[in-house]
Design an enzyme around this catalytic site. Structure first.
Site, PDB file in Angstrom:
ATOM      1  CE  LYS A 126       5.668   1.433  10.141  1.00  0.00           C
ATOM      2  NZ  LYS A 126       5.265   1.374  11.460  1.00  0.00           N
ATOM      3  CG  HIS A 129      -4.033   2.136   8.607  1.00  0.00           C
ATOM      4  ND1 HIS A 129      -4.950   2.450   9.879  1.00  0.00           N
ATOM      5  CD2 HIS A 129      -2.522   2.205   9.358  1.00  0.00           C
ATOM      6  CE1 HIS A 129      -4.077   2.605  11.020  1.00  0.00           C
ATOM      7  NE2 HIS A 129      -2.765   2.362  10.595  1.00  0.00           N
ATOM      8  CG  HIS A 132      -3.557   6.593  10.749  1.00  0.00           C
ATOM      9  ND1 HIS A 132      -2.906   5.663   9.852  1.00  0.00           N
ATOM     10  CD2 HIS A 132      -3.038   6.658  11.782  1.00  0.00           C
ATOM     11  CE1 HIS A 132      -1.922   5.164  10.633  1.00  0.00           C
ATOM     12  NE2 HIS A 132      -2.034   5.807  11.920  1.00  0.00           N
TER      13      HIS A 132
END
Ligand code: ARG
Length: 564
Positions: A126, A129, A132
């Site tokens: 994933k 983003h 994070h």
């Protein structure tokens, strides 16, 4: 020192404990009137004082002895106002910085204590983003702050590398995977595969069943299934390491949800033996409704585990295998509920170290998108920032030509822009990602701080005198010198506050003050071409200011620039 002297004298006069009076000694805003003030009514907290506060103030003032430290005392209303010997203060501050250098401002309070900071923790397949990114820079800031104060710090990345989605990913890879793309950019390619298979699964729900079955195989230790997964994980970690390097971040431990599987069985058994597990249509739950946290699903009816089950086991493993006096989880506020549940379960399990676990949360970043579209990878953000920064730098061709490594400088300033924008407000505030604002060198931005550091460095280079640790600091008589030295002198107290609230914004707010004081001093106090003694004194002041800015930037996770 001045506050202590004021408190000591007032203690003699009022018979209140000096340490209590110290709490009431305030640093004033308007230094024309006073440097420090004591509101007499506040002292009533500690001892009933007989008399009207304004009369008492006058009475106390008449008993204060002026000396080397206190130069003047006066009364306004119920306030006692003190003027201090600035010369002594400035000299003391600067001497301390010159002596302690990069240790200035820190204590050894962490001696013998161990802290785990778990941060960043992206999910394989994933995107990495904005959430994070925030975790990464806040966590890294905490690591630096604790380390500088003597703690033994273990930095840990807890990868999201387990769960049904890896079954989905494996199935997706069988259909759409491409070896070469995987090796080129594993994170991007796995994400593409993941997006594709998710789309397909919407039309064909049997894909989800296959994914569940695949994940079950993984949990049962099927070697082939695990082999595929491990390869994805290893390749992704390699790629992450590159990104972290660019962010100036590193980890002592790459852990992950996948690594707690055996521990999970043990913890689950404990929960069961303690009678904490309930059956709910074949699935297993822990009832936290008394704590208003609902029923927590810890095992699905097919026997597979969940995010929270893994967190329970991971916490225990860390306590036993690594050990900690405190553990911090740096994770977005969206997971507040998850951590409340986790901590409540640890409490139910009678783990007394639950009190040493803290969720450090933070708000959302809004409006973060690049030219390429809506899904934003961290690398795109960094590249875009760098590109924009290079463009800005090129606007001044003469200066640009002087920089040896413009690409590297643009990258560092760009990162500073991103980080400082993030650190401008309290952690729990959401904020708008604003390309334009964060990249300007005026206002409260990263480039502004880097610019100040580069300017301080250039003073050092061009001063025409050598730094002299024994410079005659009594030659620093201008108010701008005083203000800058006082700002430098506040650093230790700012570090203490920051250690307490773990808010990077406490430190950045202070740095903007420091840099503003520096700007005024810079305009007023030239070093080059001055008489040697004066030049040395001023250089010592600027060296001290640079020291504080330099250490601070490093704590914030940035590389201080000598030129830009
Ligand atoms: N111990 C934890 N649960 N740490 C947080 C992990 C964050 C998770 N991987 C996510 O991206 O949402």
């Amino acid at each position: 020192m001045f506050q202590e002297e004021i408190s000591k004298q007032l203690a003699g006069i009022t018979e209140i404990d000096a340490s209590k009076i110290l709490e009431c000694v305030e640093s004033t805003k308007n230094k024309e009137i006073a440097d420090f003030a004591v509101p007499v009514p506040k002292l009533n907290k500690f001892k009933k004082l007989v008399g009207k506060p304004d009369e008492l103030a006058a009475q106390f003032a008449s008993k204060i002895q002026l000396n080397d430290l206190i130069k003047d005392v006066s009364v306004s209303g119920t306030y006692l106002n003190f003027k201090i010997n600035r010369m002594v203060q400035v000299q003391n501050i600067l001497k301390e910085v010159i002596e302690k250098k990069e240790k200035y401002g820190f204590t050894n309070q962490g001696q013998g204590k161990k802290i785990i900071v778990e941060f960043s923790s992206p999910n394989i397949a994933k995107p990495f983003h904005a959430g994070h990114l925030r975790s990464t820079i806040i966590g890294n800031f905490m690591v630096q702050l604790f380390t500088n104060n003597g703690y033994q710090v273990v930095s840990m990345n807890y990868l999201g590398d387990w769960g049904k989605q890896y079954g989905l990913l494996a199935i997706g890879f069988e259909k759409h995977g491409n070896e070469q793309s995987l090796l080129e950019d594993p994170i991007k390619h796995l994400f593409e595969v993941y997006v594709k298979i998710n789309e397909e699964a919407e039309a064909d729900p049997t894909i989800h069943d296959k994914a569940r079955a695949y994940f079950k195989k993984m949990e049962d230790g099927d070697e082939e299934a695990l082999g595929v997964w491990k390869r994805f994980r290893d390749l992704s970690i390699e790629k992450y390491k590159g990104i972290y390097k660019r962010l100036n971040v590193s980890f002592d431990i790459y852990s992950g949800e996948s690594l707690v599987s055996d521990g999970m069985i043990v913890e689950y058994d404990k929960l069961e033996k303690m009678g904490l597990i309930e059956d709910s249509e074949g699935a297993k739950v822990i009832d936290l409704s008394k704590q208003k946290l609902g029923k927590v699903l810890v095992k699905k009816s097919d026997g597979s585990t969940l995010y929270i089950t893994r967190d329970i086991a991971a916490a225990f493993e860390r306590k036993v295998n690594i050990g900690f006096d405190h553990m911090y989880y740096v994770v977005a506020s969206q997971q507040d509920h998850h951590f409340r549940q986790l901590f409540a379960i640890l409490e139910k399990m009678n783990y007394d170290w639950k009190k040493d676990c803290t969720h450090i949360n933070y708000g959302l970043v809004k409006g973060m998108s690049t030219r390429k579209g809506t899904v934003v990878f961290l690398e795109d953000i960094l590249n875009e920032t760098k590109r924009k920064m290079l463009k800005t730098m090129q606007k001044n061709p003469e200066k640009f030509a002087e920089i040896e490594n413009p690409e590297e400088v643009a990258d560092i300033v760009g990162l500073s822009a991103v980080v400082i924008q993030d650190f401008n407000a309290k952690r729990n505030k959401d904020y708008d990602f604003n390309w334009k604002r964060m990249l300007t060198s005026e206002g409260d931005t990263g480039p502004y701080l880097q610019y100040a550091h580069a300017r301080l460095s250039s003073i050092e280079r061009k001063s025409g005198v050598e730094f002299n640790p024994n410079a005659d600091l009594s030659l620093l008589v201008e108010p701008q010198a005083f203000d800058l030295a006082i700002a430098v002198g506040r650093f230790p107290e700012v570090i203490q506050t920051t250690l307490n609230n773990l808010e990077p914004s406490t430190l950045t707010t202070y740095l903007f003050e420091l840099c503003r004081a520096f700007s005024s001093a810079y305009a007023e106090l030239t070093v080059k071409g001055q008489e040697k003694n004066v030049a040395e004194a001023r250089l010592a002041l600027f060296v001290a200011a640079k020291q504080v800015l330099n250490t601070s930037l490093k704590i914030l996770g940035l590389v201080p620039l000598e030129r830009m």
